[in-house]
Design a protein around this motif. Sequence first.
Motif, PDB file in Angstrom:
ATOM      1  N   ALA A   1       6.465   8.492 -13.218  1.00  0.00           N
ATOM      2  CA  ALA A   1       7.968   8.498 -13.120  1.00  0.00           C
ATOM      3  C   ALA A   1       8.349   7.064 -13.387  1.00  0.00           C
ATOM      4  CB  ALA A   1       8.184   8.845 -11.770  1.00  0.00           C
ATOM      5  N   GLU A   2       7.470   5.791 -12.714  1.00  0.00           N
ATOM      6  CA  GLU A   2       7.984   4.612 -12.626  1.00  0.00           C
ATOM      7  C   GLU A   2       8.023   3.986 -14.114  1.00  0.00           C
ATOM      8  OE1 GLU A   2       5.245   2.988  -9.907  1.00  0.00           O
ATOM      9  OE2 GLU A   2       6.826   3.571  -8.138  1.00  0.00           O
ATOM     10  N   VAL A   3       6.780   4.393 -15.069  1.00  0.00           N
ATOM     11  CA  VAL A   3       6.711   3.900 -16.259  1.00  0.00           C
ATOM     12  C   VAL A   3       7.870   4.527 -17.175  1.00  0.00           C
ATOM     13  CG1 VAL A   3       5.061   3.833 -18.537  1.00  0.00           C
ATOM     14  CG2 VAL A   3       4.280   3.387 -16.207  1.00  0.00           C
ATOM     15  N   CYS A   4       8.131   5.773 -17.213  1.00  0.00           N
ATOM     16  CA  CYS A   4       9.114   6.323 -17.863  1.00  0.00           C
ATOM     17  C   CYS A   4      10.364   5.930 -17.686  1.00  0.00           C
ATOM     18  CB  CYS A   4       9.057   7.876 -17.536  1.00  0.00           C
ATOM     19  SG  CYS A   4       7.815   8.913 -18.637  1.00  0.00           S
ATOM     20  N   ASP A   5      10.748   5.669 -16.274  1.00  0.00           N
ATOM     21  CA  ASP A   5      12.225   5.047 -15.811  1.00  0.00           C
ATOM     22  C   ASP A   5      12.169   3.589 -16.538  1.00  0.00           C
ATOM     23  OD1 ASP A   5      14.400   5.012 -14.485  1.00  0.00           O
ATOM     24  OD2 ASP A   5      13.478   3.127 -13.298  1.00  0.00           O
ATOM     25  N   ALA A   6      11.364   2.735 -16.290  1.00  0.00           N
ATOM     26  CA  ALA A   6      11.065   1.411 -16.849  1.00  0.00           C
ATOM     27  C   ALA A   6      11.270   1.419 -18.515  1.00  0.00           C
ATOM     28  CB  ALA A   6       9.738   0.688 -16.624  1.00  0.00           C
ATOM     29  N   THR A   7      10.643   2.546 -19.187  1.00  0.00           N
ATOM     30  CA  THR A   7      10.961   2.666 -20.588  1.00  0.00           C
ATOM     31  C   THR A   7      12.117   3.226 -20.992  1.00  0.00           C
ATOM     32  OG1 THR A   7       8.366   3.202 -20.694  1.00  0.00           O
ATOM     33  CG2 THR A   7       9.995   3.808 -22.655  1.00  0.00           C
TER      34      THR A   7
ATOM     35  N   VAL B   1       4.843  -2.107 -27.077  1.00  0.00           N
ATOM     36  CA  VAL B   1       3.759  -1.957 -25.987  1.00  0.00           C
ATOM     37  C   VAL B   1       4.423  -1.246 -24.892  1.00  0.00           C
ATOM     38  CG1 VAL B   1       2.767  -3.667 -24.125  1.00  0.00           C
ATOM     39  CG2 VAL B   1       3.005  -4.280 -26.633  1.00  0.00           C
ATOM     40  N   GLN B   2       5.877  -1.332 -24.508  1.00  0.00           N
ATOM     41  CA  GLN B   2       6.205  -0.372 -23.475  1.00  0.00           C
ATOM     42  C   GLN B   2       6.018   0.871 -23.812  1.00  0.00           C
ATOM     43  OE1 GLN B   2       7.684  -1.461 -20.599  1.00  0.00           O
ATOM     44  NE2 GLN B   2       7.548   0.773 -19.965  1.00  0.00           N
ATOM     45  N   LEU B   3       6.228   1.198 -25.119  1.00  0.00           N
ATOM     46  CA  LEU B   3       6.505   2.740 -25.507  1.00  0.00           C
ATOM     47  C   LEU B   3       5.107   3.458 -25.683  1.00  0.00           C
ATOM     48  CD1 LEU B   3       9.094   2.286 -28.719  1.00  0.00           C
ATOM     49  CD2 LEU B   3       9.372   3.777 -26.536  1.00  0.00           C
ATOM     50  N   GLU B   4       4.032   2.437 -26.072  1.00  0.00           N
ATOM     51  CA  GLU B   4       2.643   2.994 -26.101  1.00  0.00           C
ATOM     52  C   GLU B   4       2.079   3.403 -24.824  1.00  0.00           C
ATOM     53  OE1 GLU B   4      -0.958   4.281 -27.160  1.00  0.00           O
ATOM     54  OE2 GLU B   4       0.918   4.058 -28.425  1.00  0.00           O
TER      55      GLU B   4
END
Length: 130
Positions: A63-69, A86-89
């Motif tokens: 959830a945190e990584v998807c929100d940041a992306t 990098v963020q997308l990967e």
Amino acid sequence: MTPTTSGTAQASPQELFRFLEDRFGCALACTECAHACALRAGLVDPDGSSNHEHLRRKGILCAEVCDATCRALSEDHQMSEAALRVQLEWCRTICLETAHALDGHAGAEETATACRACARACADFMVSLA
């Protein structure tokens, strides 16, 4: 020719529209995954077992990584193409790991599907950056 935020490539209006549409689609998939993972993490039975704790932590991280992306895709803060890749990967990898961890758990099918859709959207958008 891929439109870039640096303005180095000249894109037709159609190419630019498609690029922005793909970017928005990826951000939307990230938002949907973040929401599904946050809900799933909240529903994990806190019985103290290591498996349940692992699933809860995976859901929170996803959830945190998807929100940041999603924020990186939605906000125009001049993130470099390399940093965006990098963020997308990172998002793609975390989503696939989370989906794999959720496989076989009752009631987690929709969340795993959202994670896989987000991973696919991130991979697809990275192709448009090439």
